[in-house]
Design a protein around this motif. Structure first.
Motif, short mmCIF file in Angstrom:
data_model
loop_
_atom_site.label_atom_id
_atom_site.label_comp_id
_atom_site.label_asym_id
_atom_site.label_seq_id
_atom_site.Cartn_x
_atom_site.Cartn_y
_atom_site.Cartn_z
N GLY A 1 0.82 -1.21 0.00
CA GLY A 1 0.00 0.00 0.00
C GLY A 1 0.85 1.26 0.00
O GLY A 1 0.56 2.22 -0.72
N ALA A 2 1.93 1.25 0.79
CA ALA A 2 2.83 2.40 0.84
C ALA A 2 3.56 2.57 -0.48
O ALA A 2 3.70 3.69 -0.99
N MET A 3 4.03 1.47 -1.06
CA MET A 3 4.73 1.55 -2.34
C MET A 3 3.81 2.04 -3.45
O MET A 3 4.21 2.84 -4.31
N LYS A 4 2.56 1.60 -3.43
CA LYS A 4 1.58 2.05 -4.43
C LYS A 4 1.37 3.56 -4.31
O LYS A 4 1.32 4.28 -5.31
N GLU A 5 1.29 4.06 -3.08
CA GLU A 5 1.11 5.49 -2.84
C GLU A 5 2.34 6.27 -3.34
O GLU A 5 2.21 7.29 -4.01
N MET A 6 3.53 5.78 -3.03
CA MET A 6 4.75 6.48 -3.46
C MET A 6 4.90 6.42 -4.99
O MET A 6 5.34 7.38 -5.60
N LYS A 7 4.52 5.30 -5.60
CA LYS A 7 4.59 5.19 -7.06
C LYS A 7 3.64 6.20 -7.70
O LYS A 7 3.96 6.84 -8.69
N GLN A 8 2.46 6.36 -7.09
CA GLN A 8 1.50 7.32 -7.62
C GLN A 8 2.08 8.74 -7.53
O GLN A 8 1.95 9.53 -8.46
N MET A 9 2.73 9.06 -6.42
CA MET A 9 3.36 10.37 -6.28
C MET A 9 4.42 10.57 -7.37
O MET A 9 4.52 11.64 -7.96
N ILE B 1 3.56 9.17 5.76
CA ILE B 1 2.65 8.23 5.12
C ILE B 1 1.79 7.60 6.22
O ILE B 1 2.32 7.12 7.22
N PHE B 2 0.50 7.65 6.01
CA PHE B 2 -0.44 7.00 6.92
C PHE B 2 -1.13 5.87 6.16
O PHE B 2 -1.36 5.97 4.96
N LEU B 3 -1.43 4.81 6.86
CA LEU B 3 -2.05 3.64 6.25
C LEU B 3 -3.41 3.41 6.87
O LEU B 3 -3.60 3.62 8.07
N LYS B 4 -4.34 2.95 6.06
CA LYS B 4 -5.69 2.65 6.52
C LYS B 4 -6.15 1.39 5.82
O LYS B 4 -5.90 1.20 4.64
N GLN B 5 -6.83 0.53 6.57
CA GLN B 5 -7.38 -0.68 5.97
C GLN B 5 -8.75 -0.35 5.39
O GLN B 5 -9.63 0.15 6.08
N LYS B 6 -8.91 -0.61 4.10
CA LYS B 6 -10.18 -0.37 3.43
C LYS B 6 -11.14 -1.51 3.74
O LYS B 6 -10.74 -2.57 4.21
N SER B 7 -12.41 -1.32 3.46
CA SER B 7 -13.40 -2.36 3.73
C SER B 7 -13.13 -3.62 2.92
O SER B 7 -13.52 -4.71 3.32
N SER B 8 -12.41 -3.48 1.80
CA SER B 8 -12.07 -4.64 0.97
C SER B 8 -10.93 -5.46 1.58
O SER B 8 -10.62 -6.55 1.10
N GLY B 9 -10.27 -4.90 2.60
CA GLY B 9 -9.13 -5.57 3.21
C GLY B 9 -7.81 -5.04 2.69
O GLY B 9 -6.76 -5.27 3.28
N ASP B 10 -7.84 -4.30 1.56
CA ASP B 10 -6.63 -3.69 1.03
C ASP B 10 -6.14 -2.60 1.98
O ASP B 10 -6.92 -2.03 2.74
N LYS C 1 -4.59 1.11 2.17
CA LYS C 1 -4.47 2.35 1.41
C LYS C 1 -3.46 3.25 2.08
O LYS C 1 -3.53 3.50 3.27
N GLY C 2 -2.49 3.72 1.30
CA GLY C 2 -1.52 4.68 1.82
C GLY C 2 -1.96 6.09 1.49
O GLY C 2 -2.53 6.35 0.43
N ARG C 3 -1.71 7.02 2.42
CA ARG C 3 -1.98 8.44 2.19
C ARG C 3 -0.73 9.21 2.57
O ARG C 3 -0.20 9.03 3.66
N THR C 4 -0.28 10.05 1.67
CA THR C 4 0.92 10.83 1.92
C THR C 4 0.53 12.28 2.19
O THR C 4 -0.32 12.84 1.49
N CYS C 5 1.14 12.87 3.18
CA CYS C 5 0.95 14.29 3.42
C CYS C 5 2.30 14.89 3.81
O CYS C 5 3.21 14.18 4.22
N VAL C 6 2.40 16.17 3.65
CA VAL C 6 3.64 16.86 3.99
C VAL C 6 3.56 17.33 5.43
O VAL C 6 2.53 17.82 5.88
N ASN C 7 4.65 17.15 6.15
CA ASN C 7 4.73 17.67 7.51
C ASN C 7 5.08 19.14 7.40
O ASN C 7 6.24 19.51 7.23
N GLY C 8 4.08 19.99 7.48
CA GLY C 8 4.29 21.43 7.31
C GLY C 8 4.67 22.16 8.57
O GLY C 8 4.85 23.38 8.54
N ALA C 9 4.81 21.46 9.69
CA ALA C 9 5.12 22.12 10.96
C ALA C 9 6.36 23.01 10.88
O ALA C 9 6.34 24.13 11.41
N PRO C 10 7.47 22.58 10.24
CA PRO C 10 8.65 23.45 10.19
C PRO C 10 8.40 24.78 9.47
O PRO C 10 9.09 25.76 9.73
N GLN C 11 7.42 24.85 8.59
CA GLN C 11 7.12 26.09 7.86
C GLN C 11 6.59 27.17 8.78
O GLN C 11 6.66 28.35 8.45
#
Length: 151
Positions: free
Chosen positions: A57-65, A92-101, A103-113
């Motif tokens: 799931g994480a690799m799929k998210e990074m490949k999409q990016m 990267i945060f991960l969540k289990q979908k209802s299908s069992g897959d 899902k990776g979600r990527t967000c930027v850590n904007g705190a240093p800004q």
């Protein structure tokens, strides 16, 4: 006498005149279900929890990016000291979908800004208030079921 109610299609999104939407009441028995619905895991915890599925799931998210050219790669030696200090990391945060897959979600850590970019300049664009009211008016006119959720 009164007329029997007209059967409604499962796809019918209109509300009868006597339906009044009340805020959803959450009881203690609902909490484990709500926790499961909203649960997300850090990359490290997700891999511990879900193993290879989490890695996929994480690799799929990074490949999409990568495929969407979300980032422009630069060698760290080409950056100035200030650019290196201001470089933002991703989370990267991960969540289990209802299908069992997983899902990776990527967000930027904007705190240093926060140290050098004004809040108004760093905020994500949001829907215009007028747009929300117009959409709400159309939904009300069409007597649609509407739910609000703050995530």
């Amino acid at each position: 006498g009164t007329q029997p109610p007209v059967p409604r299609s499962k796809l019918d999104t209109t509300m009868p005149d006597d339906d009044i939407l009340e805020p959803m009441e959450i009881v203690e028995d609902d909490l484990p279900i709500m926790g499961m619905i909203f649960a997300q895991f850090s990359l490290k915890k997700g891999i511990r929890e879900f193993g290879e599925k989490a890695e996929q799931g994480a690799m799929k998210e990074m490949k999409q990016m990568h495929d969407m050219d979300a980032f422009i790669p630069r060698h760290f030696k080409s950056l100035t000291k200030e650019e290196r200090m201001r470089a933002l990391s991703t989370l990267i945060f991960l969540k289990q979908k209802s299908s069992g897959d997983i899902k990776g979600r990527t967000c930027v850590n904007g705190a240093p800004q926060r140290e050098y970019i004004r809040k108004e300049d760093a905020a994500s664009p949001t829907a215009a208030t007028d747009s929300l009211f117009i959409t709400g008016a159309i939904d009300a006119h069409e007597r649609r079921h509407v739910a609000c959720c703050d995530l």
